[in-house]
Design a protein around this motif. Structure first.
Motif, PDB file in Angstrom:
ATOM      1  N   GLY A  71       0.792  -1.221   0.000  1.00  0.00           N
ATOM      2  CA  GLY A  71       0.000   0.000   0.000  1.00  0.00           C
ATOM      3  C   GLY A  71       0.825   1.272   0.000  1.00  0.00           C
ATOM      4  N   THR A  72       2.152   1.145  -0.090  1.00  0.00           N
ATOM      5  CA  THR A  72       3.028   2.317  -0.099  1.00  0.00           C
ATOM      6  C   THR A  72       3.025   2.945  -1.490  1.00  0.00           C
ATOM      7  OG1 THR A  72       4.459   1.305   1.562  1.00  0.00           O
ATOM      8  CG2 THR A  72       5.384   3.135   0.300  1.00  0.00           C
ATOM      9  N   VAL A  73       2.885   4.263  -1.537  1.00  0.00           N
ATOM     10  CA  VAL A  73       2.935   5.000  -2.793  1.00  0.00           C
ATOM     11  C   VAL A  73       4.301   5.694  -2.865  1.00  0.00           C
ATOM     12  CG1 VAL A  73       1.938   6.887  -4.139  1.00  0.00           C
ATOM     13  CG2 VAL A  73       0.436   5.352  -2.850  1.00  0.00           C
ATOM     14  N   TRP A  74       5.089   5.341  -3.873  1.00  0.00           N
ATOM     15  CA  TRP A  74       6.411   5.922  -4.066  1.00  0.00           C
ATOM     16  C   TRP A  74       6.309   7.081  -5.045  1.00  0.00           C
ATOM     17  CZ3 TRP A  74      10.197   4.200  -0.951  1.00  0.00           C
ATOM     18  CH2 TRP A  74      10.023   2.949  -0.348  1.00  0.00           C
ATOM     19  N   SER A  75       7.001   8.163  -4.737  1.00  0.00           N
ATOM     20  CA  SER A  75       6.984   9.347  -5.586  1.00  0.00           C
ATOM     21  C   SER A  75       8.338  10.042  -5.485  1.00  0.00           C
ATOM     22  CB  SER A  75       5.860  10.280  -5.115  1.00  0.00           C
ATOM     23  OG  SER A  75       5.810  11.443  -5.906  1.00  0.00           O
ATOM     24  N   TRP A  76       8.773  10.652  -6.583  1.00  0.00           N
ATOM     25  CA  TRP A  76      10.049  11.361  -6.591  1.00  0.00           C
ATOM     26  C   TRP A  76      10.057  12.377  -7.728  1.00  0.00           C
ATOM     27  CZ3 TRP A  76       9.301   6.392  -8.144  1.00  0.00           C
ATOM     28  CH2 TRP A  76       9.563   6.088  -9.472  1.00  0.00           C
ATOM     29  N   VAL A  77      11.003  13.300  -7.644  1.00  0.00           N
ATOM     30  CA  VAL A  77      11.191  14.305  -8.691  1.00  0.00           C
ATOM     31  C   VAL A  77      12.405  13.913  -9.526  1.00  0.00           C
ATOM     32  CG1 VAL A  77      11.751  16.726  -9.165  1.00  0.00           C
ATOM     33  CG2 VAL A  77      10.111  16.150  -7.352  1.00  0.00           C
ATOM     34  N   SER A  78      12.227  13.980 -10.846  1.00  0.00           N
ATOM     35  CA  SER A  78      13.304  13.694 -11.786  1.00  0.00           C
ATOM     36  C   SER A  78      13.458  14.853 -12.759  1.00  0.00           C
ATOM     37  CB  SER A  78      13.004  12.422 -12.588  1.00  0.00           C
ATOM     38  OG  SER A  78      13.164  11.278 -11.805  1.00  0.00           O
ATOM     39  N   GLU A  79      14.615  14.869 -13.382  1.00  0.00           N
ATOM     40  CA  GLU A  79      14.905  15.855 -14.418  1.00  0.00           C
ATOM     41  C   GLU A  79      15.299  15.068 -15.661  1.00  0.00           C
ATOM     42  OE1 GLU A  79      17.334  19.657 -13.719  1.00  0.00           O
ATOM     43  OE2 GLU A  79      18.762  18.182 -14.537  1.00  0.00           O
TER      44      GLU A  79
END
Length: 159
Positions: free
Chosen positions: A60-68
Motif C-alpha cells: 500500500g506504499t505509494v512511491w513518488s520522486w522528482v526527476s529531471e
C-alpha cells in the motif's frame, strides 16, 4: 559498489513515433503500467523537471520522486536523473534510440547506488530494475506497435 543496468528492445515502428510516444511525459501513466501520475514542475528548452508517482505497491506504499529529463532529438538520446533520489545515493538514466531494419531499437541504461540505510542493496535493485525494465519495455513496445498499425494509411484499392 554501484549498480548498472542496460536493457534494450526493438519496436516495429518508425523512430519518430517511438521518440514522440516515449518522450510524451504527460502520457506516461497510459504508456507504463507502474506510474499513476506525472506532474510537470518546470520546462526549460529540452529539460523537464517532473514528479512521478507510482501505483501503490503490495504493502500500500505509494512511491513518488522528482526527476529531471533532458532530450536531444538530434542524437536520439535522453539523459535523466533523480533530483529527489529517495533511497538512492544517485540515479542516472540514459535512453538511446537507433533506427534499425526492423524499426527502432530503444536502450535504457541506469547507473545508481543505494544509500547505506536503504531497505535494499545495489545487487537487489539491479535485479529488480532488470526484471521491471523488461516488463515495461514489452508493454511499451506493444502499445507503440498498436499505435503504428492504427496510423498506417489504408492500402490503395486498384481496379
Amino acid at each position: 559498489m554501484a549498480g548498472h543496468t542496460e536493457n534494450a528492445i526493438t519496436i516495429a515502428a518508425p523512430v519518430d513515433l517511438v521518440w514522440d510516444m516515449t518522450n510524451d511525459l504527460e502520457n506516461w501513466p497510459r504508456l507504463f503500467s507502474e506510474y499513476a501520475s506525472v506532474d510537470i514542475l518546470s520546462r526549460e528548452g529540452n529539460r523537464t523537471t517532473f514528479r512521478l508517482t507510482m501505483h501503490p505497491d503490495e504493502n500500500g506504499t505509494v512511491w513518488s520522486w522528482v526527476s529531471e529529463r533532458e532530450t536531444d532529438r538530434d542524437t536520439l538520446s535522453v539523459k535523466a536523473r533523480r533530483v529527489e533520489p529517495g533511497p538512492f545515493a544517485y540515479m542516472n538514466i540514459r535512453w538511446r534510440y537507433e533506427e534499425v531494419r526492423e524499426g527502432t531499437r530503444m536502450v535504457w541504461t541506469q547507473d545508481f547506488e543505494m544509500k547505506p540505510d536503504a531497505p535494499v542493496d545495489d545487487a537487489w535493485m539491479t535485479d529488480n530494475i532488470n526484471r521491471n525494465s523488461k516488463v515495461q519495455m514489452a508493454l511499451i513496445r506493444d502499445r507503440i506497435e498498436k499505435a503504428a498499425t492504427e496510423h498506417r494509411p489504408a492500402p490503395a484499392l486498384t481496379d
